[in-house]
Design an enzyme around this catalytic site. Structure first.
Site, short mmCIF file in Angstrom:
data_model
loop_
_atom_site.label_atom_id
_atom_site.label_comp_id
_atom_site.label_asym_id
_atom_site.label_seq_id
_atom_site.Cartn_x
_atom_site.Cartn_y
_atom_site.Cartn_z
N LYS A 125 0.83 -1.21 0.00
CA LYS A 125 0.00 0.00 0.00
C LYS A 125 0.87 1.27 0.00
O LYS A 125 2.09 1.19 0.01
CB LYS A 125 -0.97 -0.05 1.18
CG LYS A 125 -1.88 -1.30 1.17
CD LYS A 125 -2.92 -1.27 0.05
CE LYS A 125 -3.53 -2.60 -0.31
NZ LYS A 125 -4.37 -3.26 0.65
C1 PLP Z 1 -5.40 -4.43 0.92
C2 PLP Z 1 -6.88 -4.22 0.95
C3 PLP Z 1 -7.65 -4.47 2.10
C4 PLP Z 1 -7.10 -5.19 3.30
O1 PLP Z 1 -6.04 -4.55 3.90
P1 PLP Z 1 -5.22 -5.31 5.07
O2 PLP Z 1 -4.52 -4.21 5.77
O3 PLP Z 1 -4.31 -6.26 4.38
O4 PLP Z 1 -6.22 -6.00 5.93
C5 PLP Z 1 -8.98 -4.13 2.11
N1 PLP Z 1 -9.57 -3.58 1.01
C6 PLP Z 1 -8.88 -3.35 -0.12
C7 PLP Z 1 -9.58 -2.72 -1.28
C8 PLP Z 1 -7.53 -3.68 -0.20
O5 PLP Z 1 -6.85 -3.50 -1.35
#
Ligand code: PLP
Length: 406
Positions: free
Chosen positions: A185
């Site tokens: 991210k």
């Molecule tokens: C990565 C992601 C999540 C989950 O994030 P985590 O921190 O790994 O739990 C939720 N929604 C979307 C759209 C994502 O891309």
């Protein structure tokens, strides 16, 4: 084309000496569960976003589930979710015994406000928009629908840490917003997430849900000096962020604007080449909704184009690309349980065969960026119907029905 020798990964976090030193200092300080670093990270994150409160958690998935639980979502309730998202967005709704109601996306790959409007029923409680790829969805329209029908809005902002919307950061409107610090991210703590709220009355309940449903009354703490005493007022989650991760987050947050700038720079270079190509749709940078470029999604609308062969060609040039996402209605769990009618999600069904996410992250060098461009152009030219017709026909059957392997 000589290509590159070392494979370019699809994503890679930018971790520097600052993060490493912060981890070591925190380990030496000896406080490893939630402590002073978590409080600093929460304060600085809230300040960055412009929200009154931020609550650090162990993932965005936890953040989403805690948010829904805090708003009282349970069996019989419906939560509206775009079908083009990561499974976590809908899985958390299932965990609470509620029903995720999937809706189609618009041509920008964002949740379609018209589809949301059509999906509202007497059972609808929450709309959960996703800011796909790091570009804000049409949040104003979503919040308008929520107001008309007295619904709550929980934003899945996993892609949108640092994204601007109407001149402000995503995360200071709606009822609750959930962010992700997963390694791919916009900024990372390894694993981790954050909740921001605009309605302060939700804060105590969210904090309790994050730590087992534990409540410590001021009365016991101060007046009777029963510092060890607590009460469990609901069966909450174990979802708090550990101290070491907060220490990483504090350093990453300082670098976030620089990260976003570099993502934008890479996207600008990609756009300058790919926007010239016929049949290629580059990500849309909209007024008041500047793209944050968590993902750089190309939509390749060329007759005879086979996305899966395209990805294989890139892989052969040592460029790893990806697909975000196989729509949820095409995953076995959801398709079997809800038996969606064919044609219920026309945009997602058509786009999911065309989308390719190219590598885009601050750790990429200018040479890496040029390597991606060269590999994409070369894979596309050899995929023209004349050049690859035989191979395409052969492999199309095998790929039919599946949007991706992710
Ligand atoms: C990565 C992601 C999540 C989950 O994030 P985590 O921190 O790994 O739990 C939720 N929604 C979307 C759209 C994502 O891309």
């Amino acid at each position: 084309m000589k290509g590159r020798e070392i494979p370019l990964p699809y994503s890679k976090p930018s971790i520097g000496d600052e993060e490493i030193s912060a981890v070591i200092a925190t380990m030496r300080a000896g406080h490893l569960s939630a402590g002073p670093q978590v409080r600093v990270f929460e304060e600085q994150f809230a300040k960055y976003i412009g929200s009154s409160h931020a609550i650090a958690v162990n993932s965005c998935t936890s953040a989403l589930e805690v948010a829904l639980a805090a708003l009282g979502v349970g069996p019989g309730d419906e939560v509206i979710v775009p079908t083009l998202t990561f499974c976590a967005t809908a899985n958390v709704v299932e965990h609470l015994g509620a029903t995720p109601v999937l809706v189609d996306v618009d041509p920008h790959l964002q949740i379609s406000p018209e589809a949301v409007r059509r999906a509202v029923t007497r059972r609808t409680r929450i709309i959960m928009p996703v800011h796909y790829g790091g570009q804000a969805c049409d949040l104003e329209a979503i919040e308008q629908i929520a107001e008309e029908h007295q619904l709550k809005v929980v934003q899945d902002a996993a892609h949108a840490v640092g994204t601007d919307y109407q001149g402000r950061k995503i995360g200071n409107s709606s009822n609750i917003t959930a962010f992700s610090f997963y390694p791919s991210k916009n900024m990372t703590t390894g694993e981790g997430g954050m909740l921001t709220v605009s309605d302060n009355t939700l804060v105590p309940r969210l904090r309790q849900l994050v730590t087992h449903g534990i409540y410590r009354s001021e009365h016991c703490l101060l007046e009777r000096n029963r510092f060890w005493h607590y009460e469990v007022i609901m069966p909450g989650y174990k979802a708090n962020m550990p101290e070491v991760l907060a220490a990483i987050g504090i350093e990453q947050l300082k670098k976030l604007d620089g990260f976003m700038q570099r993502r934008r720079q890479i996207a600008t270079r990609y756009n300058s080449v790919f926007a010239q190509l016929t049949g290629i749709v580059t990500p849309s940078d909209l007024p008041f909704r500047p793209h944050g470029y968590h993902l750089y999604t190309l939509r390749i609308a060329v007759t005879g184009f086979d996305r899966d062969i395209f990805l294989q060609r890139l892989e052969k040039s040592n460029i790893t690309a990806s697909v975000h996402f196989t729509p949820l209605h095409r995953h076995p769990y959801y398709s079997r349980k809800y038996q969606y009618s064919a044609g219920a999600f026309p945009n997602a069904d058509s786009f999911c065969r065309q989308i390719v996410s190219l590598p885009i992250y601050p750790a990429m060098s200018d040479d890496d960026v040029e390597d991606v461009i060269e590999a994409v152009c070369s894979a596309l030219s050899s995929l023209s119907p004349a050049a690859g017709a035989g191979e395409l026909a052969e492999q199309r059957d095998a790929a039919d029905g599946a949007c991706s392997s992710e």
